[in-house]
Design a protein around this motif. Structure first.
Motif, PDB file in Angstrom:
ATOM      1  N   SER A  39     -10.323  12.342   5.689  1.00  0.00           N
ATOM      2  CA  SER A  39      -9.407  11.726   4.739  1.00  0.00           C
ATOM      3  C   SER A  39      -8.145  12.582   4.659  1.00  0.00           C
ATOM      4  CB  SER A  39     -10.077  11.659   3.368  1.00  0.00           C
ATOM      5  OG  SER A  39      -9.184  11.163   2.396  1.00  0.00           O
ATOM      6  N   ALA A  75       0.669   7.387  -0.863  1.00  0.00           N
ATOM      7  CA  ALA A  75      -0.005   8.343  -1.743  1.00  0.00           C
ATOM      8  C   ALA A  75      -1.515   8.069  -1.817  1.00  0.00           C
ATOM      9  CB  ALA A  75       0.606   8.284  -3.136  1.00  0.00           C
ATOM     10  N   GLU A  76      -1.932   6.878  -1.386  1.00  0.00           N
ATOM     11  CA  GLU A  76      -3.359   6.556  -1.364  1.00  0.00           C
ATOM     12  C   GLU A  76      -4.009   7.272  -0.180  1.00  0.00           C
ATOM     13  OE1 GLU A  76      -4.311   2.349  -1.629  1.00  0.00           O
ATOM     14  OE2 GLU A  76      -2.267   2.023  -2.350  1.00  0.00           O
ATOM     15  N   PRO A  77      -5.202   7.818  -0.389  1.00  0.00           N
ATOM     16  CA  PRO A  77      -5.871   8.488   0.735  1.00  0.00           C
ATOM     17  C   PRO A  77      -6.134   7.525   1.891  1.00  0.00           C
ATOM     18  CG  PRO A  77      -6.966   8.994  -1.344  1.00  0.00           C
ATOM     19  CD  PRO A  77      -5.971   7.908  -1.621  1.00  0.00           C
ATOM     20  N   ARG A  78      -5.916   8.023   3.078  1.00  0.00           N
ATOM     21  CA  ARG A  78      -6.216   7.282   4.307  1.00  0.00           C
ATOM     22  C   ARG A  78      -7.472   7.894   4.901  1.00  0.00           C
ATOM     23  NH1 ARG A  78      -1.753   4.355   5.747  1.00  0.00           N
ATOM     24  NH2 ARG A  78       0.183   5.048   4.820  1.00  0.00           N
ATOM     25  N   MET A  84       0.853  -1.173   0.000  1.00  0.00           N
ATOM     26  CA  MET A  84       0.000   0.000   0.000  1.00  0.00           C
ATOM     27  C   MET A  84       0.899   1.235   0.000  1.00  0.00           C
ATOM     28  SD  MET A  84      -2.164   0.682   3.500  1.00  0.00           S
ATOM     29  CE  MET A  84      -2.260  -1.070   3.583  1.00  0.00           C
ATOM     30  N   SER A  85       0.494   2.197  -0.751  1.00  0.00           N
ATOM     31  CA  SER A  85       1.270   3.413  -0.924  1.00  0.00           C
ATOM     32  C   SER A  85       0.768   4.516   0.004  1.00  0.00           C
ATOM     33  CB  SER A  85       1.133   3.867  -2.378  1.00  0.00           C
ATOM     34  OG  SER A  85       1.565   5.182  -2.529  1.00  0.00           O
ATOM     35  N   GLN A  87      -4.307   1.403   6.697  1.00  0.00           N
ATOM     36  CA  GLN A  87      -4.840   2.393   5.756  1.00  0.00           C
ATOM     37  C   GLN A  87      -5.937   3.237   6.392  1.00  0.00           C
ATOM     38  OE1 GLN A  87      -3.446   2.773   2.801  1.00  0.00           O
ATOM     39  NE2 GLN A  87      -4.810   4.388   2.096  1.00  0.00           N
ATOM     40  N   ASN A  88      -6.821   2.591   7.171  1.00  0.00           N
ATOM     41  CA  ASN A  88      -7.980   3.263   7.754  1.00  0.00           C
ATOM     42  C   ASN A  88      -8.050   2.978   9.241  1.00  0.00           C
ATOM     43  OD1 ASN A  88      -9.021   4.107   5.117  1.00  0.00           O
ATOM     44  ND2 ASN A  88      -9.405   1.924   4.820  1.00  0.00           N
ATOM     45  N   THR A 145      -3.840  12.355   2.855  1.00  0.00           N
ATOM     46  CA  THR A 145      -2.867  11.623   2.057  1.00  0.00           C
ATOM     47  C   THR A 145      -1.501  11.766   2.706  1.00  0.00           C
ATOM     48  OG1 THR A 145      -4.150  12.083   0.073  1.00  0.00           O
ATOM     49  CG2 THR A 145      -1.888  11.368  -0.260  1.00  0.00           C
TER      50      THR A 145
END
Length: 171
Positions: free
Chosen positions: A148, A4-7, A1-2, A105-106, A150
């Motif tokens: 959210s 750069a992906e929204p968390r 997972m990057s 991520q979340n 990033t």
């Protein structure tokens, strides 16, 4: 997972507590709080967010809120009971969130006011806070805000997030 992906992070105030003659940390949920916690859990499930981590204050009312809410989620995230969330300032809450591993991520934080509302306002920035009716009013028991941002959890700082949603059981 990057990174750069929204968390996404959900800031969740514990449900309505009772006021028996016990130390504040040990206050349980009131009957209404137990009902609202379950409803909040269903609303959290409705967000569709696959939570990787839940950070929960060690206070009785937050643990009870989480125990009732998590039963409504399709998948139970890893849960960490964190003493530092009890009576924490927004800055202290950010410090705890900055320690979150980047493979999460979340995340969901179950805490107390005024810290949860203050953290929401600080993370989205004052102008965004002014624009959202719900959070400008009192952040009621069992309410939650979905934000959210990033970047890595270490980069979470004031003004770094966007408000995606707000739910309040009193509305």
């Amino acid at each position: 997972m990057s990174v750069a992906e929204p968390r996404r992070i959900v800031l969740f105030r514990h449900a309505k507590a009772d006021w028996p003659e016990v130390p504040d940390h040990e206050r349980p949920l009131a009957e209404r709080g137990r009902k609202d916690a379950a409803v909040a859990g269903r609303k959290l499930a409705d967000t569709g967010i696959p939570f990787d981590l839940a950070l929960c204050s060690t206070a009785t009312r937050t643990r009870e809120t989480w125990k009732l809410a998590v039963q409504e989620l399709p998948r139970r995230p890893k849960t960490v009971y964190e003493e530092r969330l009890y009576e924490a300032s927004p800055g202290e809450l950010i410090a705890v969130l900055n320690e979150t591993p980047d493979d999460a991520q979340n995340a969901l934080l179950i805490g107390h006011n005024p810290g949860v509302q203050g953290l929401t306002d600080i993370l989205v920035g004052r102008s965004a806070a002014d624009a959202r009716e719900g959070v400008n009013r009192e952040f009621h028991p069992a309410a939650f805000a979905v934000l959210s941002f990033t970047g890595s959890w270490k980069s979470l700082e004031p003004g770094a997030a966007t408000l995606l949603d707000y739910w309040d059981p009193s509305e």
